[in-house]
Design a protein around this motif. Structure first.
Motif, PDB file in Angstrom:
ATOM      1  N   HIS A  21      26.155-115.313  -7.036  1.00  0.00           N
ATOM      2  CA  HIS A  21      26.670-113.949  -7.029  1.00  0.00           C
ATOM      3  C   HIS A  21      27.952-113.799  -7.833  1.00  0.00           C
ATOM      4  N   HIS A  76      28.754-105.869  -4.808  1.00  0.00           N
ATOM      5  CA  HIS A  76      28.346-105.979  -3.412  1.00  0.00           C
ATOM      6  C   HIS A  76      29.486-106.612  -2.640  1.00  0.00           C
ATOM      7  N   PRO A  91      24.807-105.273  -0.051  1.00  0.00           N
ATOM      8  CA  PRO A  91      25.158-104.054  -0.769  1.00  0.00           C
ATOM      9  C   PRO A  91      26.203-103.264   0.005  1.00  0.00           C
ATOM     10  N   CYS A  92      27.065-102.595  -0.741  1.00  0.00           N
ATOM     11  CA  CYS A  92      28.125-101.848  -0.084  1.00  0.00           C
ATOM     12  C   CYS A  92      27.658-100.423   0.188  1.00  0.00           C
TER      13      CYS A  92
END
Lengths: 131, 131
Positions: A21, A76, A91-92
């Motif tokens: 990520h 994210h 995910p935000c």
DNA sequence: CTGGATGCAAATGTTTTGCAGCATG
DNA sequence: CATGCTGCAAAACATTTGCATCCAG
């Protein structure tokens, strides 16, 4: 005129391809190595700098020892596991409401956010697998 | 037996007294200087390390260049202003609901959190005062 | 040619460690 | 005395910069 920059695009490819990520400069260089390219650390540094300036890459404040970067489109929140050290991502979404409240109550205009949650991931919570 | 450690308590006093939410090692040393003490950087480093180990002080991931620390009892979320660079703080409350959701949906057991919001503080939003 | 990217080497800035000295119990 | 804090110096580590070189247009 001038030479065509190749490393930034390769860095971008590494970030888009890998199962990670967020990346440190060293990890990016390692990823480039897997592609058969071995640029100088300073070149990776400048490539990431350009990608960041052009908005392709985002700097993430994750660890105070080394810089971390992620693709800007993939923002994210981060879950760092105290057990295995893996960085998950979610995910935000909920953050938006929080941002609203801060604006209203503190007069602070939020343009960017970063949420870091530390704890134990599902795997490390299972007994018999603690590292 | 042994010498009594004095710097850790002084560091703690500086953190408790100052008008700052989080401190770099250099800022702590500067704060100590204001008290008439000028310890070696390495001593400050070790003092903070001890305070962190004993749970008095908490490491904050704020800037990737230098380490930041805050008193553990005073945890709050951070608002970093892009204008003046000041670090404000807001008590954490809404994060709890977010933490719950992560546990439920991701199986991630959160033990610690950190929220970093960047933007413009009330003062810097006022025209005519931009730095 | 010219402009920009790259590699190499060195500077920078901070964190971290080794070691000797010293104060305290 | 013996333990462990402290200062000094140097190592370690990642980031950043200067400079010469090379390559494409």
């Amino acid at each position: 005129m001038g030479r065509r920059a190749v490393v930034p695009e390769q860095v971008r490819a590494v970030m888009a391809g890998g199962g990670r990520h967020c990346w440190t400069l060293a990890e990016l260089q390692e990823g480039l190595g897997a592609l058969g390219v071995v640029p100088d650390p300073s070149t990776v540094f400048r490539a990431v700098g350009r990608l960041e300036a052009s908005g392709v890459v985002r700097r993430v404040e994750l660890d105070e020892r080394r810089a971390h970067f992620e693709l800007a489109g993939e923002h994210h929140e981060h879950l760092v596991c105290d057990g295995c050290g893996e960085v998950e991502a979610v995910p935000c979404a909920l953050v938006v409401t929080w941002v609203e409240e801060v604006r209203r109550e503190c007069g602070f205009e939020v343009s960017d956010h970063e949420v870091l949650l530390r704890g134990r991931c599902r795997r490390c919570r299972r007994p018999g697998q603690q590292p």
